[in-house]
Write a protein that holds these residues in place. Structure first.
Motif, PDB file in Angstrom:
ATOM      1  N   ALA A 149       0.835  -1.206   0.000  1.00 41.57           N
ATOM      2  CA  ALA A 149       0.000   0.000   0.000  1.00 41.57           C
ATOM      3  C   ALA A 149       0.868   1.252   0.000  1.00 41.57           C
ATOM      4  CB  ALA A 149      -0.938  -0.008   1.205  1.00 41.57           C
ATOM      5  N   ARG A 150       1.906   1.256   0.822  1.00 42.59           N
ATOM      6  CA  ARG A 150       2.787   2.424   0.900  1.00 42.59           C
ATOM      7  C   ARG A 150       3.448   2.668  -0.456  1.00 42.59           C
ATOM      8  NH1 ARG A 150       5.078   1.367   5.504  1.00 42.59           N
ATOM      9  NH2 ARG A 150       6.638  -0.034   4.650  1.00 42.59           N
ATOM     10  N   ASP A 151       3.922   1.612  -1.100  1.00 40.02           N
ATOM     11  CA  ASP A 151       4.563   1.759  -2.403  1.00 40.02           C
ATOM     12  C   ASP A 151       3.571   2.196  -3.474  1.00 40.02           C
ATOM     13  OD1 ASP A 151       6.967   1.064  -1.323  1.00 40.02           O
ATOM     14  OD2 ASP A 151       6.958  -1.002  -2.071  1.00 40.02           O
ATOM     15  N   THR A 152       2.344   1.718  -3.373  1.00 40.53           N
ATOM     16  CA  THR A 152       1.322   2.074  -4.349  1.00 40.53           C
ATOM     17  C   THR A 152       0.941   3.541  -4.250  1.00 40.53           C
ATOM     18  OG1 THR A 152       0.421  -0.152  -4.364  1.00 40.53           O
ATOM     19  CG2 THR A 152      -1.033   1.592  -5.129  1.00 40.53           C
ATOM     20  N   PHE A 153       0.825   4.044  -3.038  1.00 39.42           N
ATOM     21  CA  PHE A 153       0.322   5.400  -2.856  1.00 39.42           C
ATOM     22  C   PHE A 153       1.418   6.443  -2.677  1.00 39.42           C
ATOM     23  CE2 PHE A 153      -3.266   2.706  -1.492  1.00 39.42           C
ATOM     24  CZ  PHE A 153      -4.151   3.102  -2.480  1.00 39.42           C
ATOM     25  N   HIS A 199      -3.047   6.142 -12.556  1.00 40.67           N
ATOM     26  CA  HIS A 199      -2.567   4.883 -11.972  1.00 40.67           C
ATOM     27  C   HIS A 199      -3.322   3.690 -12.557  1.00 40.67           C
ATOM     28  CE1 HIS A 199      -1.088   2.002  -9.081  1.00 40.67           C
ATOM     29  NE2 HIS A 199      -2.332   1.661  -8.827  1.00 40.67           N
ATOM     30  N   LYS A 200      -4.633   3.798 -12.664  1.00 41.75           N
ATOM     31  CA  LYS A 200      -5.423   2.700 -13.240  1.00 41.75           C
ATOM     32  C   LYS A 200      -5.022   2.445 -14.682  1.00 41.75           C
ATOM     33  CE  LYS A 200      -9.376   3.265 -10.205  1.00 41.75           C
ATOM     34  NZ  LYS A 200     -10.764   3.730 -10.090  1.00 41.75           N
ATOM     35  N   TYR A 201      -4.775   3.517 -15.449  1.00 40.64           N
ATOM     36  CA  TYR A 201      -4.355   3.349 -16.835  1.00 40.64           C
ATOM     37  C   TYR A 201      -2.998   2.650 -16.901  1.00 40.64           C
ATOM     38  CZ  TYR A 201      -3.056   4.272 -21.629  1.00 40.64           C
ATOM     39  OH  TYR A 201      -2.664   4.111 -22.927  1.00 40.64           O
ATOM     40  N   ALA A 202      -2.058   3.093 -16.086  1.00 37.59           N
ATOM     41  CA  ALA A 202      -0.707   2.502 -16.079  1.00 37.59           C
ATOM     42  C   ALA A 202      -0.744   1.036 -15.660  1.00 37.59           C
ATOM     43  CB  ALA A 202       0.209   3.298 -15.149  1.00 37.59           C
TER      44      ALA A 202
END
Length: 120
Positions: free
Chosen positions: A66-70, A108-111
């Motif tokens: 989660a930390r890496d994602t956000f 982010h969703k597109y990537a």
């Protein structure tokens, strides 16, 4: 702690179902459960759930994900048409989030390949 292999999230109301099935009890009034809750209850009873052995380690692992994602460690400046920005700001208001967060989420969703054109 339980994890489920096919459902992305577990609604709060399902805690009752998980606890009841875990104690080998039955929910007497199935009409109070939503279709999703009934589906999850059925999956629990059929053995699709498994216990997590090292809860602390798994929790730390997913917190890291989660930390890496956000984490937002890059700045991007873009020019948008005024009408597009206004439309995005209105949609963000409806969603109850800042428009910059909405833009970042869309990118982010597109990537990640999760944003698909409806016409395709």
């Amino acid at each position: 702690m339980f994890s489920f292999k096919s459902h992305a999230s577990l609604p709060l109301l399902l805690r009752f179902v998980v606890e009841a099935v875990g104690k080998d009890q039955r929910v007497s009034d199935m009409s109070k459960l939503s279709a999703e809750e009934k589906d999850v209850r059925k999956s629990v009873e059929s053995g699709d759930w498994r216990s997590i052995r090292d809860k602390e380690r798994e929790s730390e692992r997913y917190q890291l994900y989660a930390r890496d994602t956000f984490r937002k460690d890059r700045r991007v400046n873009i020019r948008l048409a005024g009408r597009d920005l206004e439309a995005i700001q209105k949609r963000a208001t409806v969603e109850g989030i800042p428009y910059q967060t909405l833009i970042a989420s869309i990118l982010h969703k597109y990537a990640a390949g999760r944003l698909v054109d409806k016409d395709v």
